[in-house]
Design an enzyme around this catalytic site. Structure first.
Site, PDB file in Angstrom:
ATOM      1  N   LYS A   2      63.041  42.030  33.727  1.00 35.57           N
ATOM      2  CA  LYS A   2      62.749  42.363  32.330  1.00 35.57           C
ATOM      3  C   LYS A   2      61.508  41.637  31.844  1.00 35.57           C
ATOM      4  O   LYS A   2      60.775  42.132  31.011  1.00 35.57           O
ATOM      5  CB  LYS A   2      63.923  41.970  31.434  1.00 35.57           C
ATOM      6  CG  LYS A   2      65.066  42.945  31.470  1.00 35.57           C
ATOM      7  CD  LYS A   2      66.034  42.656  30.326  1.00 35.57           C
ATOM      8  CE  LYS A   2      67.432  42.436  30.848  1.00 35.57           C
ATOM      9  NZ  LYS A   2      67.804  41.070  31.150  1.00 35.57           N
ATOM     10  N   LYS A  24      61.949  41.018  42.789  1.00 41.16           N
ATOM     11  CA  LYS A  24      62.819  42.063  42.235  1.00 41.16           C
ATOM     12  C   LYS A  24      62.259  42.572  40.911  1.00 41.16           C
ATOM     13  O   LYS A  24      61.485  41.865  40.257  1.00 41.16           O
ATOM     14  CB  LYS A  24      64.232  41.535  42.062  1.00 41.16           C
ATOM     15  CG  LYS A  24      64.299  40.311  41.188  1.00 41.16           C
ATOM     16  CD  LYS A  24      65.713  39.778  41.035  1.00 41.16           C
ATOM     17  CE  LYS A  24      65.681  38.516  40.219  1.00 41.16           C
ATOM     18  NZ  LYS A  24      66.451  38.435  39.039  1.00 41.16           N
ATOM     19  N   LYS A  77      64.003  28.720  37.496  1.00 43.95           N
ATOM     20  CA  LYS A  77      63.576  28.694  36.095  1.00 43.95           C
ATOM     21  C   LYS A  77      62.924  27.366  35.747  1.00 43.95           C
ATOM     22  O   LYS A  77      61.967  27.321  34.967  1.00 43.95           O
ATOM     23  CB  LYS A  77      64.755  28.991  35.177  1.00 43.95           C
ATOM     24  CG  LYS A  77      65.069  30.471  35.190  1.00 43.95           C
ATOM     25  CD  LYS A  77      66.237  30.818  34.303  1.00 43.95           C
ATOM     26  CE  LYS A  77      66.573  32.288  34.439  1.00 43.95           C
ATOM     27  NZ  LYS A  77      67.997  32.545  34.264  1.00 43.95           N
TER      28      LYS A  77
HETATM   29  P1  TYM Z   1      70.249  40.055  33.538  1.00 44.20           P
HETATM   30  O1  TYM Z   1      70.076  40.305  32.101  1.00 44.20           O
HETATM   31  O2  TYM Z   1      69.133  39.395  34.285  1.00 44.20           O
HETATM   32  O3  TYM Z   1      70.556  41.401  34.299  1.00 44.20           O
HETATM   33  C1  TYM Z   1      71.582  42.270  33.879  1.00 44.20           C
HETATM   34  C2  TYM Z   1      72.249  42.900  35.071  1.00 44.20           C
HETATM   35  O4  TYM Z   1      71.278  43.607  35.868  1.00 44.20           O
HETATM   36  C3  TYM Z   1      71.297  43.133  37.209  1.00 44.20           C
HETATM   37  N1  TYM Z   1      69.917  43.125  37.741  1.00 44.20           N
HETATM   38  C4  TYM Z   1      69.558  43.684  38.896  1.00 44.20           C
HETATM   39  N2  TYM Z   1      70.266  44.349  39.831  1.00 44.20           N
HETATM   40  C5  TYM Z   1      69.591  44.818  40.897  1.00 44.20           C
HETATM   41  N3  TYM Z   1      68.245  44.665  41.060  1.00 44.20           N
HETATM   42  C6  TYM Z   1      67.502  44.012  40.150  1.00 44.20           C
HETATM   43  N4  TYM Z   1      66.180  43.906  40.303  1.00 44.20           N
HETATM   44  C7  TYM Z   1      68.153  43.479  39.007  1.00 44.20           C
HETATM   45  N5  TYM Z   1      67.732  42.780  37.926  1.00 44.20           N
HETATM   46  C8  TYM Z   1      68.824  42.571  37.162  1.00 44.20           C
HETATM   47  C9  TYM Z   1      71.849  41.736  37.142  1.00 44.20           C
HETATM   48  O5  TYM Z   1      72.414  41.340  38.379  1.00 44.20           O
HETATM   49  C10 TYM Z   1      72.872  41.868  36.030  1.00 44.20           C
HETATM   50  O6  TYM Z   1      74.076  42.386  36.535  1.00 44.20           O
HETATM   51  N6  TYM Z   1      73.203  36.068  33.795  1.00 44.20           N
HETATM   52  C11 TYM Z   1      73.193  37.499  33.572  1.00 44.20           C
HETATM   53  C12 TYM Z   1      73.790  37.895  32.219  1.00 44.20           C
HETATM   54  C13 TYM Z   1      75.175  37.411  32.007  1.00 44.20           C
HETATM   55  C14 TYM Z   1      76.353  37.856  32.678  1.00 44.20           C
HETATM   56  C15 TYM Z   1      77.415  37.104  32.109  1.00 44.20           C
HETATM   57  C16 TYM Z   1      76.595  38.780  33.699  1.00 44.20           C
HETATM   58  C17 TYM Z   1      75.553  36.478  31.093  1.00 44.20           C
HETATM   59  N7  TYM Z   1      76.892  36.286  31.144  1.00 44.20           N
HETATM   60  C18 TYM Z   1      78.742  37.282  32.545  1.00 44.20           C
HETATM   61  C19 TYM Z   1      77.915  38.944  34.143  1.00 44.20           C
HETATM   62  C20 TYM Z   1      78.959  38.220  33.558  1.00 44.20           C
HETATM   63  C21 TYM Z   1      71.760  37.963  33.607  1.00 44.20           C
HETATM   64  O7  TYM Z   1      70.838  37.226  33.400  1.00 44.20           O
HETATM   65  O8  TYM Z   1      71.616  39.282  33.802  1.00 44.20           O
END
Ligand code: TYM
Length: 342
Positions: A199, A196, A114
């Protein structure tokens, strides 16, 4: 009966949900919501590290809530809430920051990435991003965290912080684990073979749960392929593996087996595979898209869900933070013995 294991996971409100979010996280939320004590939330505070615009905040948060419910989350089974509704998490974040070290935070892959992507905005929130994640999980004393592969390193940091806290202040937090029912964590690759699904990047190679059918077909048709294997037994390049991974998620076993056989016999026609994949994807995504659109228009319903979730999550977080304060030594008067405010 032993108490249900506590599950915590979140999704940042930085755009529309896609297949990576679904297969990496939400599918498991749905599978776990009945058998476990689940806390799932929209990580709107985390979104500020990269997407600080106030104008799109509400729409993004309502969208994620609607799409999660449309994809099968039941707000009466799982506690569904918004991160900024729990001030206790931000308090715990402050305490955990005192036992998190600059060196280890700077080494995190997501921070480096990032910082590279937004060199003009390398804010302290980006650096301490995994600390806030640890606070999200530990505030409910979560043990299992259903997430995709990209979050693995963050979970390792959560465990380190939990262990450090326990060492300093006495055993209190569990050591949370990234969870996918014993299977390797999922990564859904983007259709152009470059990384990957995401969003906020690479929208033309990411399939969103809100994509109309014709858009899905267009994106799948454009997915990266090649002229096909020339010799039987040729290993699949990663972008072809990715197409087969998707096919396995959406299509009948016999259909997948037939395409695999075609690949092995060097007679695969990627055009046919893509048509099949797009057909099966649209059949799956269509109903979710329609339901999410209807929910998103129903703000009173979403507000009710948020309020109900904030109350339940708030009571769990309140119990944790009272104990954390006591262990840290913030218990100065008689009123503090039971954690109540002076
Ligand atoms: P975020 O918003 O990027 O993604 C949400 C969830 O989707 C999964 N994910 C994926 N899994 C497989 N392939 C992909 N291409 C892919 N893109 C996203 C992510 O692994 C995630 O499970 N930091 C986290 C949000 C968060 C969080 C937490 C998660 C904040 N606090 C506490 C677990 C526990 C995030 O940015 O997810």
């Amino acid at each position: 009966m032993s108490p249900k294991e506590i599950v915590v996971s979140g999704i940042r409100s930085t755009g529309k949900l896609h297949l990576g979010n679904y297969f990496g996280a939400i599918r498991n939320y749905v599978r776990m919501q009945q058998s476990h004590e689940c806390f799932f939330f929209v990580a709107d505070v985390h979104s500020l590290t990269t997407h600080p615009e106030a104008t799109s905040m509400q729409e993004n948060v309502f969208r994620i809530l609607s799409e999660c419910i449309a994809a099968g989350l039941d707000p009466d089974q799982a506690t569904l809430f918004v991160q900024s509704d729990l001030p206790q998490t931000l308090e715990l974040y402050a305490y955990l920051n005192m036992i998190a070290y600059k060196g280890e935070l700077e080494k995190t892959a997501s921070f480096k990435e990032k910082a590279r992507n937004q060199p003009d905005n390398v804010n302290a929130g980006l650096l301490t991003y995994p600390v806030l994640m640890a606070a999200d999980i530990l505030i409910h004393r979560g043990a299992l965290v259903p997430v995709g592969k990209d979050q693995e390193q963050h979970l390792e940091m959560t465990r380190n912080l939990a262990v450090r806290f326990n060492h300093k202040y006495g055993d209190f937090f569990p050591e949370p684990r990234a969870f996918n029912f014993g299977e390797p964590l999922v990564k859904i690759g983007s259709l152009d073979g470059s990384g990957k699904m995401s969003k906020s990047e690479n929208a033309l190679s990411t399939i969103f749960l809100s994509d109309p059918d014709d858009q899905i077909l267009k994106k799948v048709k454009k997915a990266m392929t090649d002229e096909g294997p020339q010799k039987p037994g040729t290993p699949m390049p990663p972008y072809i593996q990715n197409l087969f991974q998707l096919l396995e998620l959406f299509s009948e076993k016999t259909v997948v087996a037939a395409f695999r056989e075609d690949y092995d016999q060097c007679r695969i026609r990627y055009g046919d595979l893509k048509q099949q994949l797009a057909r099966d994807m649209t059949a799956f995504i269509g109903p979710i898209r329609e339901k999410a659109a209807a929910l998103q228009a129903d703000r009173p319903f979403l507000n009710r869900i948020m309020k109900q979730g904030a109350e339940k999550a708030g009571s769990s977080a309140g119990a944790t933070i009272r104990e954390v304060r006591r262990r840290i030594g913030f218990n100065y008067g008689p009123g503090d013995q039971d954690g109540s405010v002076r």
